[in-house]
Design an enzyme around this catalytic site. Sequence first.
Site, PDB file in Angstrom:
ATOM      1  N   HIS A 165      38.343  18.528  61.021  1.00  0.00           N
ATOM      2  CA  HIS A 165      37.763  19.683  61.708  1.00  0.00           C
ATOM      3  C   HIS A 165      36.835  19.291  62.862  1.00  0.00           C
ATOM      4  CE1 HIS A 165      35.235  23.645  61.222  1.00  0.00           C
ATOM      5  NE2 HIS A 165      35.608  23.433  62.459  1.00  0.00           N
ATOM      6  N   GLY A 207      34.201  23.964  69.714  1.00  0.00           N
ATOM      7  CA  GLY A 207      32.776  23.723  69.537  1.00  0.00           C
ATOM      8  C   GLY A 207      31.927  24.975  69.581  1.00  0.00           C
ATOM      9  N   ASN A 208      30.694  24.811  69.114  1.00  0.00           N
ATOM     10  CA  ASN A 208      29.704  25.882  69.154  1.00  0.00           C
ATOM     11  C   ASN A 208      28.330  25.264  68.955  1.00  0.00           C
ATOM     12  OD1 ASN A 208      29.833  25.868  65.992  1.00  0.00           O
ATOM     13  ND2 ASN A 208      31.870  26.468  66.680  1.00  0.00           N
ATOM     14  N   SER A 253      32.758  32.229  65.614  1.00  0.00           N
ATOM     15  CA  SER A 253      33.185  32.496  64.240  1.00  0.00           C
ATOM     16  C   SER A 253      32.553  31.505  63.261  1.00  0.00           C
ATOM     17  CB  SER A 253      34.710  32.416  64.133  1.00  0.00           C
ATOM     18  OG  SER A 253      35.152  31.105  64.472  1.00  0.00           O
ATOM     19  N   GLU A 254      31.974  30.423  63.782  1.00  0.00           N
ATOM     20  CA  GLU A 254      31.325  29.413  62.956  1.00  0.00           C
ATOM     21  C   GLU A 254      29.839  29.703  62.725  1.00  0.00           C
ATOM     22  OE1 GLU A 254      32.876  27.176  61.417  1.00  0.00           O
ATOM     23  OE2 GLU A 254      34.390  26.168  62.636  1.00  0.00           O
ATOM     24  N   HIS A 256      34.013  18.360  68.540  1.00  0.00           N
ATOM     25  CA  HIS A 256      35.250  17.784  68.042  1.00  0.00           C
ATOM     26  C   HIS A 256      35.490  16.409  68.658  1.00  0.00           C
ATOM     27  CE1 HIS A 256      37.190  21.859  66.729  1.00  0.00           C
ATOM     28  NE2 HIS A 256      35.894  21.815  66.475  1.00  0.00           N
ATOM     29  N   HIS A 271      28.044  21.694  67.011  1.00  0.00           N
ATOM     30  CA  HIS A 271      29.337  21.443  66.371  1.00  0.00           C
ATOM     31  C   HIS A 271      30.341  21.116  67.466  1.00  0.00           C
ATOM     32  CE1 HIS A 271      33.068  21.698  64.326  1.00  0.00           C
ATOM     33  NE2 HIS A 271      33.349  22.923  64.728  1.00  0.00           N
ATOM     34  N   GLY A 281      35.555  31.855  71.881  1.00  0.00           N
ATOM     35  CA  GLY A 281      36.645  31.878  72.847  1.00  0.00           C
ATOM     36  C   GLY A 281      36.337  31.477  74.269  1.00  0.00           C
TER      37      GLY A 281
END
Length: 194
Positions: A158, A28-29, A74-75, A96, A94, A45
């Site tokens: 995803h 997630g982010n 990275s997203e 999951h 974001h 991370g």
Amino acid sequence: MQEKYAREHICEIGRRLYLAGLVRGSDGNFSIRLAPDEILITPAGISKGYLEPPDLVVIDKQGNVLSGNKQPSSEYRLHLVAYEVRDDVDAVVHSHPPRAMAFSIAGLEFPQRVLPEIKIFFPNGVPTAAYQQPGTAKLAKTMRAYYRDYDLVIMSHHGVVSIGDDIYSAWQLTEHLEACAQTLFYAKGLGATY
């Protein structure tokens, strides 16, 4: 929003999603728009359940780090395109959620008019975007079209991305989606055909 409070809000959402099982490990982010050219985003991370305000990173609209000592998610492109497409969006989440993701993994569209909650919270339905490799410009490009019409999108195989005028409204959409997915799973187990 003042940066101090934005940092606290992102950490709180990270804890909520982690405790609900909607992000695991370093999944997630999340981000909040601080100013037209400043986005506060989670770092890469790190478990979102254990975020601290200093962990977060400020980036510009090109993804360059303006402040912070960690790498941004990275997203970040997935977030930046939402802010570019929608002036009314000030937060991106974001996550999951496993039951909602299972629909795309099984190759099923999310049922659109089965529960009143789906109609209330997702009046345009819940679309599923075709799989694109996470963290890529291609994924951001794919999501651009969805952001115009939807506040929540399942990304095939995803996760889920939700957007809102604040991080709590974006988080709430994710929680509602997973609650609906759980009810649909139970109903399917009892023989429902939707």
